[in-house]
Design a protein around this motif. Structure first.
Motif, PDB file in Angstrom:
ATOM      1  N   THR A  16       1.225  -1.297   0.009  1.00  0.00           N
ATOM      2  CA  THR A  16       0.266  -0.547  -0.088  1.00  0.00           C
ATOM      3  C   THR A  16       1.374   0.962  -0.208  1.00  0.00           C
ATOM      4  O   THR A  16       1.485   1.088   0.474  1.00  0.00           O
ATOM      5  CB  THR A  16      -0.671   0.056   0.623  1.00  0.00           C
ATOM      6  N   PHE A  17       0.566   2.488  -0.688  1.00  0.00           N
ATOM      7  CA  PHE A  17       1.570   3.422  -0.487  1.00  0.00           C
ATOM      8  C   PHE A  17       0.625   4.732  -0.695  1.00  0.00           C
ATOM      9  O   PHE A  17      -0.814   4.375  -1.577  1.00  0.00           O
ATOM     10  CB  PHE A  17       2.611   3.087  -1.155  1.00  0.00           C
ATOM     11  N   SER A  18       1.651   5.018  -0.272  1.00  0.00           N
ATOM     12  CA  SER A  18       0.824   6.827  -1.476  1.00  0.00           C
ATOM     13  C   SER A  18       1.946   7.685  -1.772  1.00  0.00           C
ATOM     14  O   SER A  18       3.186   7.480  -1.735  1.00  0.00           O
ATOM     15  CB  SER A  18       0.415   7.574  -0.230  1.00  0.00           C
ATOM     16  N   TRP A  19       1.438   8.455  -3.433  1.00  0.00           N
ATOM     17  CA  TRP A  19       2.467   8.576  -4.325  1.00  0.00           C
ATOM     18  C   TRP A  19       1.650  10.040  -4.284  1.00  0.00           C
ATOM     19  O   TRP A  19       0.176  10.213  -5.160  1.00  0.00           O
ATOM     20  CB  TRP A  19       2.359   8.588  -5.759  1.00  0.00           C
ATOM     21  N   LEU A  20       1.863  11.121  -4.034  1.00  0.00           N
ATOM     22  CA  LEU A  20       1.667  12.689  -3.144  1.00  0.00           C
ATOM     23  C   LEU A  20       1.911  13.310  -4.627  1.00  0.00           C
ATOM     24  O   LEU A  20       3.133  13.720  -4.844  1.00  0.00           O
ATOM     25  CB  LEU A  20       1.680  12.890  -1.652  1.00  0.00           C
ATOM     26  N   LEU A 101       4.274   2.834  -8.327  1.00  0.00           N
ATOM     27  CA  LEU A 101       3.710   4.098  -8.666  1.00  0.00           C
ATOM     28  C   LEU A 101       2.041   4.405  -8.433  1.00  0.00           C
ATOM     29  O   LEU A 101       1.617   3.644  -9.381  1.00  0.00           O
ATOM     30  CB  LEU A 101       4.316   5.049  -9.888  1.00  0.00           C
ATOM     31  N   ARG A 102       1.881   5.201  -7.441  1.00  0.00           N
ATOM     32  CA  ARG A 102       1.059   5.098  -7.615  1.00  0.00           C
ATOM     33  C   ARG A 102       0.041   6.743  -8.432  1.00  0.00           C
ATOM     34  O   ARG A 102       0.977   7.748  -7.751  1.00  0.00           O
ATOM     35  CB  ARG A 102       0.154   5.098  -6.194  1.00  0.00           C
ATOM     36  N   LEU A 103      -0.557   6.678  -8.944  1.00  0.00           N
ATOM     37  CA  LEU A 103      -0.980   8.196  -9.860  1.00  0.00           C
ATOM     38  C   LEU A 103      -2.434   9.284  -9.003  1.00  0.00           C
ATOM     39  O   LEU A 103      -2.235   8.066  -8.013  1.00  0.00           O
ATOM     40  CB  LEU A 103      -0.947   8.220 -10.588  1.00  0.00           C
ATOM     41  N   LEU A 139      -7.913   3.555 -12.416  1.00  0.00           N
ATOM     42  CA  LEU A 139      -7.802   4.588 -12.971  1.00  0.00           C
ATOM     43  C   LEU A 139      -7.583   4.443 -14.657  1.00  0.00           C
ATOM     44  O   LEU A 139      -7.684   4.658 -15.000  1.00  0.00           O
ATOM     45  CB  LEU A 139      -6.503   4.386 -13.246  1.00  0.00           C
ATOM     46  N   LEU A 140      -9.259   5.007 -14.898  1.00  0.00           N
ATOM     47  CA  LEU A 140      -9.823   5.230 -15.952  1.00  0.00           C
ATOM     48  C   LEU A 140     -10.689   6.800 -15.896  1.00  0.00           C
ATOM     49  O   LEU A 140     -11.550   6.810 -15.128  1.00  0.00           O
ATOM     50  CB  LEU A 140     -10.807   3.987 -16.704  1.00  0.00           C
TER      51      LEU A 140
END
Length: 522
Positions: A16-20, A101-103, A139-140
């Motif tokens: 789990t993460f967060s790309w901020l 990577l999370r957008l 992510l659509l």
């Protein structure tokens, strides 16, 4: 598919993460970012000099402000850096260095995605694994989302923006291969709450679903509490497979360079429940899984025995005698993979002990096979469209533990050999020994599969009891120089200030222009 014969074996982590976001809230405000480096440049891993990143950022800022010549110069620099990255990676180990990577929605603001991808390139990455389905969101574009799940992009002004497609296009312009990274059997809490989907959730022998569990990440891994927003489905469910297939097709239409399937397992539990040691611990009691298990019988006595076992959890000598009377023409209960000695049947007591043992192994193998079949279906779907497929898994998640099995029951050793094996080697022991051991364990079982270790940490420093990324990579190279790809979880760990800015949609300005905002470095 036929059930493979189980002798033994079965085991954790979660991502789990967060790309901020660095966010610009308006075209009128240029991207203004301070130039002080956040992390030291690490030689030998294709990192760009800090000065080059500064000059490139200045061109981007000017281009966003409307300078046409700056835009042309920036585009030329992007192309030049892409070529340099390709050359550097071809000369250095590993040939592919990837980042997870999370957008976020704010990456659609002017220049944010460009800045993000430039940073990724500047740190020597030539592959990026973009999270496209997680926590019940996809992510659509909101205006073009044919799936069961809601869009990650919720702002109405971006209803027609396709962040995944834009990332693939901009990433390739920078020499990046862009993979789509997808949760798989974890469909998200909202999905699990739907009355028309509740029946497709995985269930254990107590009738519980994963929504009733406190399913946190392994404390030794501590990857920010994975599995919090979790609703694990029955891998045998035709409805679940249909929903996922529709989403996968939508993702494949964007032509990513690969698809990575995550959460190819059952939910992890804690304490004593972290080991599945009895029938009721297994997630085989969903309607579809239960029926598929019964259908593995190859004679009527086998069918009756499996049904009774699922109801009662064991077969007594008296019950076996009654089945003998009920099916006098069938000597033994049979199912896929079961073989019994020919000739006269042993005494009922011996047969009862053997039968209960074999039913337990059948149930475990059935649970395993559901995972393998699910992955095989969607990996094949992807590869038939020319998109490579891979699976992320924990090297310890298939272990046998005493008389039981790790509750995640992730049989990666049975995964298809023609897909990529992304082994999440997140061991924490204060040095690299446990990480290397995890990589070696997978390589020993790979039998020709492409093994692509995943490690967690930061460049240039110890982080969360893990050695620096370069230290981990050097240790892996010493024992496995044949490995060609190593990936890092995740980009937000490397640059938390930038990540927080992106996530919260803050406009970040140069110091002195607006002291109300914190500065962000390239």
């Amino acid at each position: 598919m036929n059930l493979y014969f189980l002798h033994s074996s079965a085991a954790p982590m979660t991502k789990t993460f967060s790309w901020l976001p660095l966010a610009l809230c308006s075209l009128a405000l240029p991207i203004s970012i301070s130039m002080a480096p956040v992390q030291a440049q690490v030689p030998g891993f294709c990192h760009s000099p800090a000065g080059a990143a500064k000059a490139k950022l200045k061109l981007l800022r000017a281009a966003i402000a409307g300078d046409v010549e700056a835009q042309r110069a920036y585009d030329r620099q992007v192309a030049a850096d892409a070529q340099e990255l390709q050359q550097c990676r071809s000369r250095n180990w590993p040939q592919n260095q990837a980042i997870w990577l999370r957008l976020h929605e704010c990456d659609l603001e002017p220049g944010v995605l460009d800045t993000l991808l430039d940073r990724i390139v500047s740190r020597g990455y030539n592959q990026v694994y973009v999270e496209v389905f997680y926590n019940g969101r996809v992510l659509l574009p909101a205006a073009n989302n044919p799936t069961t799940w809601s869009s990650e992009i919720r702002n109405p002004k971006y209803a027609n923006r396709d962040l995944l497609a834009e990332t693939i296009k901009k990433g390739r312009a920078r020499g990046l291969k862009v993979y789509a990274w997808m949760f798989s059997l974890n469909y998200g809490h909202q999905y699990g709450q739907r009355s028309d989907r509740n029946s497709v959730l995985a269930r254990n022998g107590q009738g519980k679903t994963s929504l009733t569990l406190l399913d946190y990440a392994d404390p030794n891994i501590n990857l920010d509490n994975g599995d919090i927003d979790r609703a694990f489905v029955d891998p045998y469910s035709a409805q679940a497979r249909q929903d996922y297939a529709r989403m996968l097709q939508a993702i494949l239409q964007r032509k990513p360079d690969g698809v990575l399937f995550d959460y190819i397992r059952y939910p992890r539990q804690t304490g004593g429940a972290s080991v599945s040691s009895k029938l009721s611990d297994l997630w085989v009691f969903g309607n579809s899984s239960r029926q598929a298990l019964i259908d593995r019988a190859t004679n009527q006595k086998g069918r009756a025995v499996i049904q009774h076992y699922l109801q009662q959890g064991s077969i007594s000598a008296g019950t076996l005698k009654s089945f003998d009377s009920q099916y006098p023409k069938e000597k033994a209960a049979l199912w896929q993979g079961r073989q019994v000695p020919k000739g006269k049947l042993p005494p009922v007591g011996v047969r009862t002990t053997r039968l209960n043992r074999d039913l337990w192994l059948l149930s475990v193998a059935h649970a395993y096979q559901g995972i393998v079949d699910y992955l095989s279906i969607f990996a094949t779907t992807s590869m038939r469209q020319g998109v490579p497929a891979g699976a992320a898994f924990f090297p310890d998640a298939n272990r046998r533990v005493g008389q039981g099995y790790d509750s995640r029951m992730q049989p990666w050793h049975r995964f298809p050999k023609n897909i990529e094996w992304h082994a999440m080697s997140y061991g924490t022991c204060g040095n690299t020994s446990c990480i290397v051991q995890q990589v070696q364990r997978v390589l020993q079982r790979a039998s020709g599969a492409q093994v692509k270790p995943v490690i967690a940490g930061r460049w240039g420093q110890t982080y969360r009891n893990r050695p620096s990324l370069e230290t981990q990579m050097s240790a892996i190279r010493r024992v496995a120089p044949q490995v060609r790809t190593v990936s890092h979880f995740d980009f937000s760990w490397q640059d938390p200030q930038f990540a927080n800015a992106r996530r919260s949609c803050r406009v970040t300005l140069l110091p002195g222009e607006d002291t109300r905002q914190s500065s962000i470095s390239p």
